[in-house]
Design a protein around this motif. Structure first.
Motif, PDB file in Angstrom:
ATOM      1  N   UNK A 251       9.308   4.721  10.342  1.00 27.09           N
ATOM      2  CA  UNK A 251       9.839   4.411   9.014  1.00 27.09           C
ATOM      3  C   UNK A 251      10.265   2.953   8.931  1.00 27.09           C
ATOM      4  N   UNK A 252      10.943   2.454   9.953  1.00 22.42           N
ATOM      5  CA  UNK A 252      11.352   1.044   9.983  1.00 22.42           C
ATOM      6  C   UNK A 252      10.147   0.111   9.879  1.00 22.42           C
ATOM      7  N   UNK A 253       9.109   0.415  10.637  1.00 21.84           N
ATOM      8  CA  UNK A 253       7.906  -0.433  10.662  1.00 21.84           C
ATOM      9  C   UNK A 253       7.231  -0.435   9.296  1.00 21.84           C
ATOM     10  N   UNK A 254       7.036   0.738   8.712  1.00 15.81           N
ATOM     11  CA  UNK A 254       6.359   0.807   7.417  1.00 15.81           C
ATOM     12  C   UNK A 254       7.134   0.063   6.335  1.00 15.81           C
ATOM     13  N   UNK A 255       8.449   0.183   6.349  1.00 18.02           N
ATOM     14  CA  UNK A 255       9.272  -0.524   5.370  1.00 18.02           C
ATOM     15  C   UNK A 255       9.221  -2.030   5.624  1.00 18.02           C
ATOM     16  N   UNK A 256       9.340  -2.439   6.887  1.00 15.27           N
ATOM     17  CA  UNK A 256       9.298  -3.864   7.226  1.00 15.27           C
ATOM     18  C   UNK A 256       7.967  -4.506   6.850  1.00 15.27           C
ATOM     19  N   UNK A 257       6.894  -3.743   6.914  1.00 12.92           N
ATOM     20  CA  UNK A 257       5.575  -4.265   6.542  1.00 12.92           C
ATOM     21  C   UNK A 257       5.386  -4.303   5.029  1.00 12.92           C
ATOM     22  N   UNK A 258       6.360  -3.786   4.292  1.00 10.08           N
ATOM     23  CA  UNK A 258       6.323  -3.861   2.835  1.00 10.08           C
ATOM     24  C   UNK A 258       5.555  -2.752   2.145  1.00 10.08           C
ATOM     25  N   UNK A 259       5.310  -1.661   2.829  1.00 13.70           N
ATOM     26  CA  UNK A 259       4.553  -0.565   2.225  1.00 13.70           C
ATOM     27  C   UNK A 259       5.460   0.352   1.427  1.00 13.70           C
TER      28      UNK A 259
ATOM     29  N   UNK B 126       0.480  15.706   3.788  1.00 11.06           N
ATOM     30  CA  UNK B 126       0.049  14.313   3.940  1.00 11.06           C
ATOM     31  C   UNK B 126      -1.423  14.213   3.554  1.00 11.06           C
ATOM     32  N   UNK B 127      -2.237  15.149   4.033  1.00 10.90           N
ATOM     33  CA  UNK B 127      -3.651  15.161   3.674  1.00 10.90           C
ATOM     34  C   UNK B 127      -3.877  15.292   2.176  1.00 10.90           C
ATOM     35  N   UNK B 128      -3.153  16.183   1.529  1.00 12.65           N
ATOM     36  CA  UNK B 128      -3.266  16.372   0.078  1.00 12.65           C
ATOM     37  C   UNK B 128      -2.910  15.085  -0.682  1.00 12.65           C
ATOM     38  N   UNK B 129      -1.867  14.404  -0.246  1.00 11.45           N
ATOM     39  CA  UNK B 129      -1.462  13.168  -0.918  1.00 11.45           C
ATOM     40  C   UNK B 129      -2.553  12.104  -0.834  1.00 11.45           C
ATOM     41  N   UNK B 130      -3.240  12.041   0.297  1.00 13.46           N
ATOM     42  CA  UNK B 130      -4.330  11.083   0.457  1.00 13.46           C
ATOM     43  C   UNK B 130      -5.546  11.528  -0.351  1.00 13.46           C
ATOM     44  N   UNK B 131      -5.875  12.799  -0.293  1.00  9.87           N
ATOM     45  CA  UNK B 131      -7.056  13.314  -0.993  1.00  9.87           C
ATOM     46  C   UNK B 131      -6.947  13.165  -2.505  1.00  9.87           C
ATOM     47  N   UNK B 132      -5.754  13.371  -3.045  1.00 13.22           N
ATOM     48  CA  UNK B 132      -5.581  13.259  -4.502  1.00 13.22           C
ATOM     49  C   UNK B 132      -5.311  11.819  -4.933  1.00 13.22           C
ATOM     50  N   UNK B 133      -5.330  10.921  -3.981  1.00 12.95           N
ATOM     51  CA  UNK B 133      -5.115   9.486  -4.209  1.00 12.95           C
ATOM     52  C   UNK B 133      -3.714   9.167  -4.721  1.00 12.95           C
ATOM     53  N   UNK B 134      -2.770  10.056  -4.392  1.00 12.57           N
ATOM     54  CA  UNK B 134      -1.358   9.755  -4.656  1.00 12.57           C
ATOM     55  C   UNK B 134      -0.888   8.712  -3.649  1.00 12.57           C
ATOM     56  N   UNK B 135      -1.591   8.639  -2.531  1.00  6.88           N
ATOM     57  CA  UNK B 135      -1.333   7.630  -1.493  1.00  6.88           C
ATOM     58  C   UNK B 135      -2.691   7.144  -0.986  1.00  6.88           C
ATOM     59  N   UNK B 136      -2.742   5.887  -0.589  1.00  6.60           N
ATOM     60  CA  UNK B 136      -4.007   5.344  -0.089  1.00  6.60           C
ATOM     61  C   UNK B 136      -4.309   5.826   1.328  1.00  6.60           C
ATOM     62  N   UNK B 137      -3.252   5.934   2.142  1.00  9.81           N
ATOM     63  CA  UNK B 137      -3.400   6.427   3.514  1.00  9.81           C
ATOM     64  C   UNK B 137      -2.211   7.321   3.848  1.00  9.81           C
ATOM     65  N   UNK B 138      -2.320   7.990   5.010  1.00  5.29           N
ATOM     66  CA  UNK B 138      -1.240   8.866   5.428  1.00  5.29           C
ATOM     67  C   UNK B 138      -0.958   8.741   6.908  1.00  5.29           C
TER      68      UNK B 138
ATOM     69  N   UNK C  66       0.851  -1.170   0.000  1.00  8.77           N
ATOM     70  CA  UNK C  66       0.000   0.000   0.000  1.00  8.77           C
ATOM     71  C   UNK C  66       0.898   1.235   0.000  1.00  8.77           C
ATOM     72  N   UNK C  67       0.510   2.234  -0.769  1.00  7.96           N
ATOM     73  CA  UNK C  67       1.269   3.482  -0.790  1.00  7.96           C
ATOM     74  C   UNK C  67       0.798   4.356   0.369  1.00  7.96           C
ATOM     75  N   UNK C  68       1.750   4.804   1.173  1.00 12.01           N
ATOM     76  CA  UNK C  68       1.450   5.598   2.359  1.00 12.01           C
ATOM     77  C   UNK C  68       2.271   6.878   2.323  1.00 12.01           C
ATOM     78  N   UNK C  69       1.573   8.016   2.375  1.00 12.82           N
ATOM     79  CA  UNK C  69       2.245   9.312   2.502  1.00 12.82           C
ATOM     80  C   UNK C  69       2.525   9.526   3.983  1.00 12.82           C
ATOM     81  N   UNK C  70       3.697  10.025   4.283  1.00 14.22           N
ATOM     82  CA  UNK C  70       3.998  10.247   5.701  1.00 14.22           C
ATOM     83  C   UNK C  70       4.965  11.410   5.859  1.00 14.22           C
ATOM     84  N   UNK C  71       4.924  11.964   7.045  1.00 12.07           N
ATOM     85  CA  UNK C  71       5.826  13.056   7.333  1.00 12.07           C
ATOM     86  C   UNK C  71       5.784  13.419   8.804  1.00 12.07           C
ATOM     87  N   UNK C  72       6.780  14.157   9.208  1.00 10.37           N
ATOM     88  CA  UNK C  72       6.898  14.607  10.587  1.00 10.37           C
ATOM     89  C   UNK C  72       7.618  15.941  10.591  1.00 10.37           C
ATOM     90  N   UNK C  73       7.292  16.759  11.577  1.00  6.07           N
ATOM     91  CA  UNK C  73       7.997  18.030  11.680  1.00  6.07           C
ATOM     92  C   UNK C  73       9.362  17.865  12.341  1.00  6.07           C
TER      93      UNK C  73
END
Length: 139
Positions: free
Chosen positions: A19-27, A46-58, A1-8
């Motif tokens: 990041x380790x968990x998401x990569x280990x889960x194969x996303x 992150x919200x924009x990426x999900x809304x435009x369906x560039x990512x399934x979740x964020x 699954x494509x996941x948009x993510x970010x942190x300040x």
């Protein structure tokens, strides 16, 4: 699954574990351009990426989690929720159809990230609750 993510805060133990968990889960993880930038920009992107369906979740992180959730929720079609444990992660998927997970960097222990994220990603949308979410989005 494509996941948009970010942190300040890009060099935080919770962020590194996430990041380790998401990569280990194969996303397929897509870091938003403002990763490591201002929480408003991170949450919004992150919200924009999900809304435009560039990512399934964020997934978005800031000190409290609330700031990135508020910024993400300004984007039409986004339902961001702050989660602090496995039970809440499950409930926001079942009852609120949350498509963006917001984590507090100060209140989330790195050792809890995997359980929260796995639960949130594996819990299906609550079909019985979709009518409520649809009514909210049309207001």
């Amino acid at each position: 699954m494509k996941i948009a993510w970010g942190s300040d805060q890009s060099d935080h133990p919770v962020v590194r574990r996430l990041e380790e968990v998401l990569i280990a889960l194969g996303h397929d993880i897509q870091s938003v351009p403002a990763h490591g930038g201002d929480w408003v920009d991170v949450g919004h992107q992150v919200g924009e990426a999900v809304a435009c369906r560039c990512a399934r979740r964020g997934v978005a992180c800031c000190s409290t989690g609330t700031g990135v959730a508020m910024a993400a929720n300004k984007v039409s079609g986004v339902r961001a929720a702050v989660c602090s444990d496995r039970e809440l992660a499950e409930q926001v998927r079942l009852f609120n159809h949350a498509n963006v997970l917001a984590l507090s960097l100060e209140r989330t222990a790195p050792e809890d990230v995997e359980e929260i994220v796995k639960t949130w990603l594996r819990t299906p949308d609550g079909a019985a609750q979709r009518d409520s979410v649809d009514r909210l989005e049309t207001r």
